[in-house]
Write an enzyme that holds these catalytic residues in place. Structure first.
Site, short mmCIF file in Angstrom:
data_model
loop_
_atom_site.label_atom_id
_atom_site.label_comp_id
_atom_site.label_asym_id
_atom_site.label_seq_id
_atom_site.Cartn_x
_atom_site.Cartn_y
_atom_site.Cartn_z
N THR A 102 0.83 -1.21 0.00
CA THR A 102 0.00 0.00 0.00
C THR A 102 0.86 1.25 0.00
O THR A 102 0.63 2.19 -0.79
CB THR A 102 -0.92 0.00 1.25
OG1 THR A 102 -1.72 -1.19 1.21
CG2 THR A 102 -1.81 1.22 1.31
N HIS A 160 4.71 -10.18 2.41
CA HIS A 160 3.84 -11.23 2.99
C HIS A 160 3.04 -11.99 1.93
O HIS A 160 2.36 -12.97 2.24
CB HIS A 160 2.94 -10.66 4.08
CG HIS A 160 1.82 -9.77 3.64
ND1 HIS A 160 0.51 -10.16 3.66
CD2 HIS A 160 1.81 -8.49 3.19
CE1 HIS A 160 -0.26 -9.17 3.25
NE2 HIS A 160 0.51 -8.14 2.96
N CYS A 174 -14.87 -7.37 4.43
CA CYS A 174 -15.81 -7.64 5.50
C CYS A 174 -15.51 -6.73 6.67
O CYS A 174 -14.39 -6.71 7.16
CB CYS A 174 -15.62 -9.09 5.93
SG CYS A 174 -17.12 -9.88 6.36
#
Ligand SMILES: Cc1ncc(COP(=O)(O)O)c(C=O)c1O
Length: 381
Positions: A71, A200, A327
């Protein structure tokens, strides 16, 4: 048994990676900016990691800037293109990761820039003719298009897009977070200004990534401070994370074709089994295609009385996968990616399965058994 099929969200750190990191958390803890022996030890490991990554991508170490992940690297590239490189027109797509699409929306508003979303075909592939039309306007353009889509597995023809950007003098960034470590990059033979990675996603630690900045361009600091990362990104470096990332990338590119054959074999097997046992299943985007991102399979299951609870039921049965949706506080919000290619269907659940080299055929068989059982409940009137 518990089966993890959400590797596009994150992957486990490999034991070899953790072992390489450990001494840099305990024994070799010096600040790399310190001039004493403790600092020199970590500085040297930091620069060795940069060299390792640069060698794997065939670029120079000075073109690699460490960040806190994908990001931040997306943001850094986009800020640089607008603030430092004079781009006036952002060209992106509706199926980018939020780190790109939200940043593009905010920056275009803040700076009064034109924002164009390139047309996609019904599977979500970029319409290259439309991209060329958008590029042929007079403004200096910044193109940001992802290499591998994290939800629907579409791959961008990066060489072709790079050729078009070169022809029109545009700045090109590609979010390669899902493809780094899974596809080879030869940056001496790809004309691109920025690409980025997040450790990751390839069995490295969380909270660390990098941005490649082509040496032909110069960018200004985004985070000002102690002048780390050649002044571009202040802040004490995440030494153990960077060392783990370099190790994980090295391991990814060792036996890459074996990993690819294993992972795509599992994906194709699962797709074929789902297709034959769940009538009405739909594969979204290009994910069923053999020429798609081989780690991701996106499905929409036919409506059943369980549709609203599929992910929850699979989780209870020991199968972790994702909804292709964000979510928050228990409520599922439809995915902007599936929405923009018209793949969100009322009363149907979308499920993304994503694989890593650690998955086995036994796990896929276990998952298939559970999926077949939770997805075969009759529709309630
Ligand atoms: C395509 C893509 N870009 C960017 C990111 C963000 O990476 P990070 O989690 O390192 O911030 C992700 C993570 O899901 C991703 O899939």
């Amino acid at each position: 048994m518990n089966v993890y099929l959400d590797n596009a969200a994150t992957t486990p750190v490999l034991p070899e990676v953790a072992q390489t990191m450990l001494p840099y958390l305990t024994e070799f803890f010096g600040n790399p900016s310190s001039s004493h022996a403790f600092g020199r030890k970590t500085k040297s490991a930091l620069e060795q990691s940069r060299r390792t990554i640069a060698k794997l991508l065939n670029c120079t170490p000075a073109e690699i800037f460490f960040t806190s992940g994908g990001t931040e690297a997306d943001n850094l590239a986009m800020h640089a293109a607008i603030h430092d490189l004079g781009c006036k027109h952002i060209i992106t797509s509706s199926i980018e990761h939020s780190a790109v699409i939200k940043t593009a929306e905010i920056m275009s508003k803040q700076h009064g820039l034109k924002l164009s979303l390139v047309q996609l075909d019904k599977n979500g592939d970029v319409d290259l003719n439309n991209l060329e039309e958008l590029l042929s306007t007079n403004e200096k353009s910044f193109v940001t298009l992802m290499h591998g889509n994290n939800e629907i597995a579409n791959l961008l023809p990066l060489q072709t897009v790079s050729g078009l950007c070169e022809k029109y003098g545009a700045i090109l960034h590609s979010d390669t977070v899902q493809t780094m470590g899974h596809y080879e990059f030869d940056l001496q033979n790809l004309s691109i200004h920025f690409l980025n990675a997040s450790a990751h996603k390839f069995h490295g630690p969380k909270g660390v990534g990098f941005l490649y900045v082509n040496k032909k361009i110069k960018i200004n600091p985004e985070i000002t401070g102690g002048g780390q990362e050649r002044g571009v990104r202040g802040g004490t470096e995440n030494i153990s994370g960077i060392i783990g990332m370099a190790k994980a990338l090295e391991l990814s590119y060792t036996d890459l074709s074996e990993h690819e054959a294993h992972i795509s074999g599992l994906k194709q097997y699962m797709a074929a089994e789902l297709e034959s046992s769940i009538p009405g299943i739909v594969f979204n985007g290009n994910s069923r295609n053999v020429n798609s991102l081989y780690t991701v399979l996106s499905t929409t299951m036919p409506p059943t009385s369980n549709s609203d609870m599929l992910l929850f039921l699979l989780d209870l049965e020991g199968v972790a996968c994702s909804g292709g949706s964000a979510c928050s506080s228990g409520a599922s919000k439809g995915s902007h990616v599936l929405d923009s290619i018209g793949a969100l269907k009322p009363r149907c659940a979308s499920i993304r399965f994503s694989f890593s080299r650690l998955n086995t055929k036994e796990e896929i068989d276990f998952a298939l058994e559970k999926i077949k059982s939770v997805c075969s409940e009759p529709v309630m009137a």
